[in-house]
Design an enzyme around this catalytic site. Structure first.
Site, PDB file in Angstrom:
ATOM      1  CB  SER A   1      20.920  34.660  79.651  1.00 33.59           C
ATOM      2  OG  SER A   1      19.634  34.062  79.684  1.00 33.59           O
TER       3      SER A   1
ATOM      4  CG  HIS B   1      23.010  37.284  78.188  1.00 32.07           C
ATOM      5  ND1 HIS B   1      22.911  37.871  79.424  1.00 32.07           N
ATOM      6  CD2 HIS B   1      21.737  37.068  77.771  1.00 32.07           C
ATOM      7  CE1 HIS B   1      21.634  37.981  79.769  1.00 32.07           C
ATOM      8  NE2 HIS B   1      20.905  37.499  78.779  1.00 32.07           N
TER       9      HIS B   1
ATOM     10  CB  THR C   1      20.557  44.130  75.046  1.00 31.27           C
ATOM     11  OG1 THR C   1      19.863  45.080  75.847  1.00 31.27           O
ATOM     12  CG2 THR C   1      21.708  43.564  75.856  1.00 31.27           C
TER      13      THR C   1
ATOM     14  CE  LYS D   1      20.046  41.187  78.936  1.00 31.09           C
ATOM     15  NZ  LYS D   1      19.091  41.515  79.980  1.00 31.09           N
TER      16      LYS D   1
ATOM     17  CB  THR E   1       6.741  52.130  70.575  1.00 29.95           C
ATOM     18  OG1 THR E   1       6.896  52.350  71.966  1.00 29.95           O
ATOM     19  CG2 THR E   1       8.094  51.795  69.975  1.00 29.95           C
ATOM     20  CB  THR E   2       7.671  57.216  72.457  1.00 33.51           C
ATOM     21  OG1 THR E   2       6.309  57.646  72.467  1.00 33.51           O
ATOM     22  CG2 THR E   2       8.576  58.413  72.640  1.00 33.51           C
TER      23      THR E   2
ATOM     24  CB  THR F   1      13.678  32.675  84.350  1.00 32.73           C
ATOM     25  OG1 THR F   1      12.704  33.693  84.627  1.00 32.73           O
ATOM     26  CG2 THR F   1      14.912  33.317  83.757  1.00 32.73           C
TER      27      THR F   1
HETATM   28  C1  LIG Z   1      18.854  36.131  75.435  1.00 28.78           C
HETATM   29  C2  LIG Z   1      18.116  37.407  75.646  1.00 28.78           C
HETATM   30  N1  LIG Z   1      17.641  38.062  74.574  1.00 28.78           N
HETATM   31  C3  LIG Z   1      16.968  39.216  74.705  1.00 28.78           C
HETATM   32  C4  LIG Z   1      16.744  39.781  75.944  1.00 28.78           C
HETATM   33  C5  LIG Z   1      16.015  41.074  76.042  1.00 28.78           C
HETATM   34  O1  LIG Z   1      16.925  42.144  76.138  1.00 28.78           O
HETATM   35  P1  LIG Z   1      16.504  43.478  76.883  1.00 28.78           P
HETATM   36  O2  LIG Z   1      16.725  43.249  78.345  1.00 28.78           O
HETATM   37  O3  LIG Z   1      17.353  44.540  76.299  1.00 28.78           O
HETATM   38  O4  LIG Z   1      15.045  43.681  76.574  1.00 28.78           O
HETATM   39  C6  LIG Z   1      17.230  39.144  77.088  1.00 28.78           C
HETATM   40  C7  LIG Z   1      16.998  39.761  78.423  1.00 28.78           C
HETATM   41  O5  LIG Z   1      17.314  39.313  79.454  1.00 28.78           O
HETATM   42  C8  LIG Z   1      17.927  37.918  76.937  1.00 28.78           C
HETATM   43  O6  LIG Z   1      18.392  37.269  78.006  1.00 28.78           O
END
Ligand SMILES: Cc1ncc(COP(=O)(O)O)c(C=O)c1O
Length: 427
Positions: free
Chosen positions: A218, A246, A274, A277, A306-307, A392
């Site tokens: 990412s 991504h 995910t 995104k 978790t809910t 990050t």
């Molecule tokens: C490579 C990667 N995996 C997993 C996630 C986590 O995904 P989510 O934002 O749906 O929690 C991210 C979030 O930025 C990510 O960049």
């Protein structure tokens, strides 16, 4: 909405009691973070669904205070760093599906997946995600983070004497799952298949092995060597886990991701993605064999305790997955703008990491300068790009991470490049 105020009847407790044991260490940690230029700033935005990528910018969360809760409209900005890559968060079919689900079922799931929280919307989405990857089953989670933490946590724990081979740049959520699993971990240098091959060769042949990697990384926008890793996984009888967060929705004729684009889906044991995104909604998922999915469902705290995701989110995500499985138009427009932005940056001699994906990182290389660059873009040019700093990205590689969408047009690309040219020179 242009003005937000807290309810009058709110009562405000006193400031945190600094006499409590250890309280000063929080201040010290925050001061240190600020000194290094790594203190996170959270921009308050109200995205305009009718005129993407426009948004109203209301300042920074840090500047708000519950005792004077008024947040007034600051100005209109263009967003250049959203992960709503295709603008699906405002797609009419997605919105309609969510509204219909809310009318039918209300807004919340009302329970964990196990205790009254599994709705028809959740199951329909899971079946559709299994079908997208031609796998036996899928499971959805409240986020991609949880999908990674849950699945790697369970697999690393349940597979006997498992060794996890993890790419050095894997996402924090994968690392969280790997750490919690307690499995032995070997880190292979980023995208270095020879290093991975060597580590696999050194491992005992009869132990369980799991290779964990991403498809599109990412922050650098590069793509993992999936074909070669598939070969290594076959040769060493290892499980292969690929985070496609991504890439899902964006690559492959049905939006399955890079694994679909390369025709590798059936060689990957677990594909993780995910819904927040390119699919524009919220939640995460894995698609895998029935046994793997059942094991994760049965043992992962992130699934059980978790809910459940709101049924409306599941319905919206299903509409988005379906749309992007049946249409290439969004991907086509997106790619066109990505290519056009890269072309314009090259014409102007503005350096960026020119990878094969849709992510366009402009390296600044210093946290404070990166924050100043983002501030100038916002203040002088009404362009919002969040500065990306450690952890990050590694220190010294702080950057502006640009993400074009189908809704940026020629003029907005030229405006961004004008602004970047000006700001980078002034640094
Ligand atoms: C490579 C990667 N995996 C997993 C996630 C986590 O995904 P989510 O934002 O749906 O929690 C991210 C979030 O930025 C990510 O960049």
């Amino acid at each position: 909405m242009s003005l937000h105020t807290a309810p009058d009847e709110c009562s405000y407790p006193n400031a945190p009691n600094t006499l409590k044991n250890g309280a000063s260490s929080l201040d010290t940690a925050l001061r240190e973070l600020k000194r290094r230029g790594e203190h996170r700033q959270f921009a308050i935005l109200e995205r305009d669904a009718n005129t993407p990528p426009s948004a109203a910018f209301y300042g920074l969360v840090e500047a708000t205070h519950a005792k004077s809760p008024q947040i007034t409209l600051s100005k209109d900005v263009k967003i250049w760093c959203s992960n709503d890559y295709l603008g699906m968060s405002r797609n009419p079919k997605v919105k309609a599906a969510m509204i219909a689900a809310i009318e039918e079922s209300g807004v919340g799931a009302g329970g964990t997946r196990n205790i009254s929280g599994t709705s028809i919307h959740h199951v329909a989405l899971e079946l559709s995600l299994a079908k997208l990857y031609q796998k036996e089953a899928a499971a959805i989670f409240t986020s991609g983070y949880n999908a990674n933490a849950a699945t790697l946590g369970v697999l690393g724990r349940l597979l006997p004497n498992c060794i996890i081979f993890s790419d050095a740049l894997n996402h924090a959520s994968m690392i969280a799952g790997i750490k919690r699993s307690g499995a032995q971990t070997k880190i292979w240098r980023h995208n270095d298949v020879e290093h991975l091959a060597q580590l696999l060769k050194e491992a005992p042949p009869d132990t369980a092995k799991l290779i964990a990697m991403e498809s599109v990384y990412s922050m650098d926008g590069d793509i993992g060597p999936l074909e070669k890793v598939c070969d290594l996984a076959d040769a060493h009888n290892a499980y292969l886990y690929v985070d496609e967060v991504h890439a899902v929705g964006l690559y492959g004729d049905h939006g399955g991701g890079i694994t679909e684009q390369l025709g590798l889906t059936d060689r990957i044991d677990v594909i993780e993605g995910t819904l927040g995104k390119a699919y524009g909604v919220m939640g995460g998922y894995i698609s895998a064999s029935r046994t793997i999915v059942d094991a994760v469902r049965s043992f992962a705290p992130e699934y059980i305790f978790t809910t459940a995701l709101s049924p409306a989110l599941a319905a919206g995500a299903l509409a988005s997955v379906t749309q992007l499985a049946n249409s290439n138009e969004e991907r086509h427009l997106h790619r066109k703008n990505v290519n056009r932005l890269k072309e314009e940056l090259i014409i102007r001699g503005l350096a960026f990491m020119d990878g094969p994906s849709h992510i366009v990182p402009v390296i600044i290389g210093d946290p404070n300068r990166c924050v100043v660059a983002a501030q100038k873009l916002l203040e002088d040019f009404n362009i919002y790009v969040q500065p990306i700093v450690y952890p990050t990205v590694p220190r010294g590689t702080e950057r502006l991470r640009l993400t074009p969408s189908p809704f940026h047009n020629e003029q907005s690309i030229l405006d961004l490049c004008d602004a970047l040219e000006h700001v980078l020179k002034s640094l």
